[in-house]
Scaffold this motif. Structure first.
Motif, PDB file in Angstrom:
ATOM      1  N   GLU A   1      40.526  46.761  46.012  1.00  0.00           N
ATOM      2  CA  GLU A   1      41.035  45.808  45.032  1.00  0.00           C
ATOM      3  C   GLU A   1      40.034  44.669  44.843  1.00  0.00           C
ATOM      4  N   ARG A   2      39.850  44.247  43.578  1.00  0.00           N
ATOM      5  CA  ARG A   2      38.960  43.164  43.159  1.00  0.00           C
ATOM      6  C   ARG A   2      37.514  43.626  42.959  1.00  0.00           C
TER       7      ARG A   2
ATOM      8  N   ASN B   1      38.890  47.199  39.616  1.00  0.00           N
ATOM      9  CA  ASN B   1      39.815  47.983  40.431  1.00  0.00           C
ATOM     10  C   ASN B   1      41.025  47.126  40.788  1.00  0.00           C
ATOM     11  N   LEU B   2      42.197  47.537  40.315  1.00  0.00           N
ATOM     12  CA  LEU B   2      43.426  46.786  40.576  1.00  0.00           C
ATOM     13  C   LEU B   2      43.989  47.086  41.951  1.00  0.00           C
ATOM     14  N   GLU B   3      43.525  48.154  42.559  1.00  0.00           N
ATOM     15  CA  GLU B   3      43.854  48.524  43.935  1.00  0.00           C
ATOM     16  C   GLU B   3      42.761  49.461  44.419  1.00  0.00           C
TER      17      GLU B   3
ATOM     18  N   THR C   1      45.234  38.386  44.674  1.00  0.00           N
ATOM     19  CA  THR C   1      45.670  39.780  44.633  1.00  0.00           C
ATOM     20  C   THR C   1      45.949  40.159  43.188  1.00  0.00           C
TER      21      THR C   1
ATOM     22  N   ASN D   1      48.134  42.752  42.245  1.00  0.00           N
ATOM     23  CA  ASN D   1      49.310  43.605  42.092  1.00  0.00           C
ATOM     24  C   ASN D   1      50.168  43.193  40.898  1.00  0.00           C
TER      25      ASN D   1
END
Length: 618
Positions: free
Chosen positions: A288-289, A384-386, A149, A151
């Motif tokens: 995300e990712r 993309n972090l989220e 993740t 975050n």
């Protein structure tokens, strides 16, 4: 990160905490250890294949059919593990997909559903087998990328300039064609600021099909409701994301939710009809990712990207400075440029932490409502972090027009230099390059660019990052280590780059690179429309036409023809060749002059009707 203790580490801790054992006690402990440690099953399970690394075996499996994979998975326990990897079945699905994708909780189930395998057999896929005694660093790293993740993702900081209330004059003087900038409050009045959320888009466009990031040769689409379901369930190391240049046709109302910011409204492709111009705007949605791996935008256009939802991490390098971990291949035949690059996530996890300070990219985190400007020729990578939703457009303006024309000119050398800098220069032209680079020193925009004998490179399957650039297999053709070139700087100047155009090239008969955003005839039509509709910038258009069409060469031919036959020379409006055929055509007062450059008179006469039709249109 915490890792479970292995039986060996447990044994070593135990022996350290006890008094020195005698020989018989040690033998007893070793016997107990052999019972605790599972036997390595890889050699027996793979047989002769045991000499191959796991990443190579996984690559070979991608070429098999689902039926072959099913048979092979029953050969041994390790083959069972390798033949049931989710990334393998993701490749299988995208390779064979016909029509929209409906994700079925796993890629293997989705593939079998696409192949109309009976449901009772598909359900058996959920009952996976587990084996001890097999360890793979390659599979572990891939597993980590699937489930990590972001975050708590951290980087070294933001060094892209951030501006508010940027005026048009300030943008053109300080940033346009020069360097990236992150701009706030350009989209505050857009309806998209409140309506472009996953929930709202799902409600309004749940059954609309959008194009998915291209991971196969075919067109991949998903209904938006299916894509949202996929985002919520997936654990892919490189997740699919919506990257649709036709979203305005699929959902026309979305075009009313935003407008081109005032800083980027000059776009020379506007003279073309919508169905004539190359792709230029995209709707981008990803979990995300996901993200875009390292690339330079097509045709060396510039771009703006506005984020409506989520957070994006950007990394950028100036033109000509290939990011570490990336290899560029340039075709000597047509100039087509191909890039080998790890996924965005893999680069950030595996390459970025290893970079020395002087090798770090320019970077920033983009927040909702912010717009980033990416100049022509700049390398960029996005993570993309989220879950993010964004809109982006590419454009051609007065600052990048000549670079766009140069990029689409026939030939390979100049295109490689534009994308890869001096890495794309072969040894034969090293001395000329030294002189050109020396004379261009006063025009250098980025003095921090420099060449290295070795570049960090990640192979396709990720395990041996340090590769000598002199390895022909690693560089494929023109890309060399340039050990004969003692040049420490690279000039991204149009006059310098134009020196790499092949002297014998001919726009009308040369092979056209498939990476060009428009075809040869469309290119000629575009320049002619610009010439007619934008007379105020004809000096600039002429420079671009000389780079792309050899306009100066054909103009000299026309003068000779007109002088010899005592004909009037073309008027100002007709100084560029017209027509979309295979030969340059000029208009003079009362005459149409066609210069035969392709296969002589007999062949070219058949194309006369094309030019005549073209002239009627104009």
């Amino acid at each position: 990160m915490l890792f479970p203790l292995s039986p060996l580490s447990i044994f070593l801790r135990h022996t350290k905490q006890t008094s020195s054992p005698n020989l018989s006690q040690t033998q007893t402990n070793m016997s107990e250890l052999s019972q605790l440690v599972p036997k390595d099953r890889r050699p027996e399970a793979l047989g002769d294949f045991r000499v191959l690394p796991d990443e190579l075996i996984c690559a070979l499996l991608e070429d098999l059919s689902p039926r072959d994979l099913a048979h092979l998975s029953s050969v041994s326990s390790v083959m069972y593990i390798l033949c049931n990897e989710e990334p393998l079945w993701m490749t299988q699905c995208l390779k064979s997909v016909k029509g929209p994708i409906e994700y079925r909780s796993s890629w293997k189930k989705t593939t079998l559903y696409q192949l109309h395998v009976p449901d009772k057999l598909v359900e058996c896929c959920g009952k996976s087998l587990h084996f001890d005694g097999f360890n793979s660093l390659f599979l572990y790293k891939r597993f980590y990328r699937c489930f990590t993740t972001l975050n708590a993702f951290s980087a070294d900081g933001d060094n892209v300039e951030k501006k508010k209330d940027l005026s048009l004059n300030e943008f053109r003087n300080e940033y346009d064609g020069r360097k990236p900038v992150l701009i706030t409050e350009l989209a505050e009045t857009w309806p998209a600021r409140s309506t472009w959320t996953s929930e709202q888009l799902l409600h309004n466009f749940g059954d609309t099909k959008f194009k998915i990031s291209q991971r196969s040769s075919g067109k991949i689409t998903m209904k938006f409701k299916d894509y949202v379901s996929y985002m919520n369930m997936q654990h892919d190391e490189d997740p699919l994301y919506i990257f649709d240049d036709k979203f305005g046709e699929a959902a026309p109302s979305l075009l009313k939710d935003y407008s081109v910011p005032h800083l980027f409204q000059e776009d020379f492709f506007d003279v073309l009809d919508r169905d004539e111009r190359p792709p230029f705007r995209w709707l981008i949605i990803g979990p995300e990712r996901s993200g875009a791996s390292w690339h330079v935008d097509p045709a060396l256009t510039s771009a703006w990207n506005t984020l409506l939802c989520g957070r994006k991490r950007w990394a950028l390098y100036p033109p000509g400075r290939v990011p570490l971990g990336v290899t560029v291949h340039v075709s000597e035949e047509d100039g087509d440029v191909n890039i080998d690059t790890p996924s965005s996530l893999q680069w950030w996890l595996d390459i970025y932490p290893m970079l020395a300070d002087q090798d770090k990219p320019i970077e920033c985190t983009q927040l909702p409502g912010e717009t980033i400007y990416v100049p022509s020729g700049w390398w960029h990578c996005v993570l993309n972090l989220e879950t993010t939703i964004a809109v982006t457009q590419n454009f051609v303006n007065s600052k990048n027009f000549e670079f766009v024309c140069l990029d689409m000119a026939p030939g390979h050398r100049h295109k490689g230099v534009c994308r890869a800098g001096l890495l794309a220069i072969d040894a034969e032209c090293s001395e000329d390059t030294k002189l050109n680079a020396t004379s261009a020193n006063d025009k250098l925009n980025y003095p921090d660019m420099h060449r290295r004998e070795k570049r960090l490179r990640v192979s396709k399957y990720g395990e041996n990052p340090f590769v000598d650039d002199s390895d022909e297999n690693a560089t494929n053709g023109l890309i060399t280590s340039n050990k004969n070139l003692q040049i420490d700087e690279f000039s991204y100047d149009i006059d310098f780059l134009a020196t790499f155009l092949e002297a014998e090239r001919d726009h009308y008969i040369s092979i056209w690179s498939p990476s060009n955003c428009i075809g040869q005839r469309e290119m000629r039509q575009w320049l002619h429309k610009l010439w007619v509709e934008k007379p105020g910038i004809r000096d600039l258009i002429w420079k671009g036409a000389c780079l792309a069409l050899n306009a100066d060469k054909w103009s000299e031919c026309m003068e000779v023809i007109c002088t010899y036959h005592n004909l009037p020379t073309p008027l100002d409006d007709d100084e560029l060749p017209v027509g979309t055929g295979s030969n340059p055509v000029y208009l003079t007062e009362g005459h149409v002059i066609k210069i035969y450059v392709e296969e002589g008179l007999e062949s070219s006469i058949h194309g006369l009707g094309t030019e005549v039709l073209f002239l009627k249109i104009f």
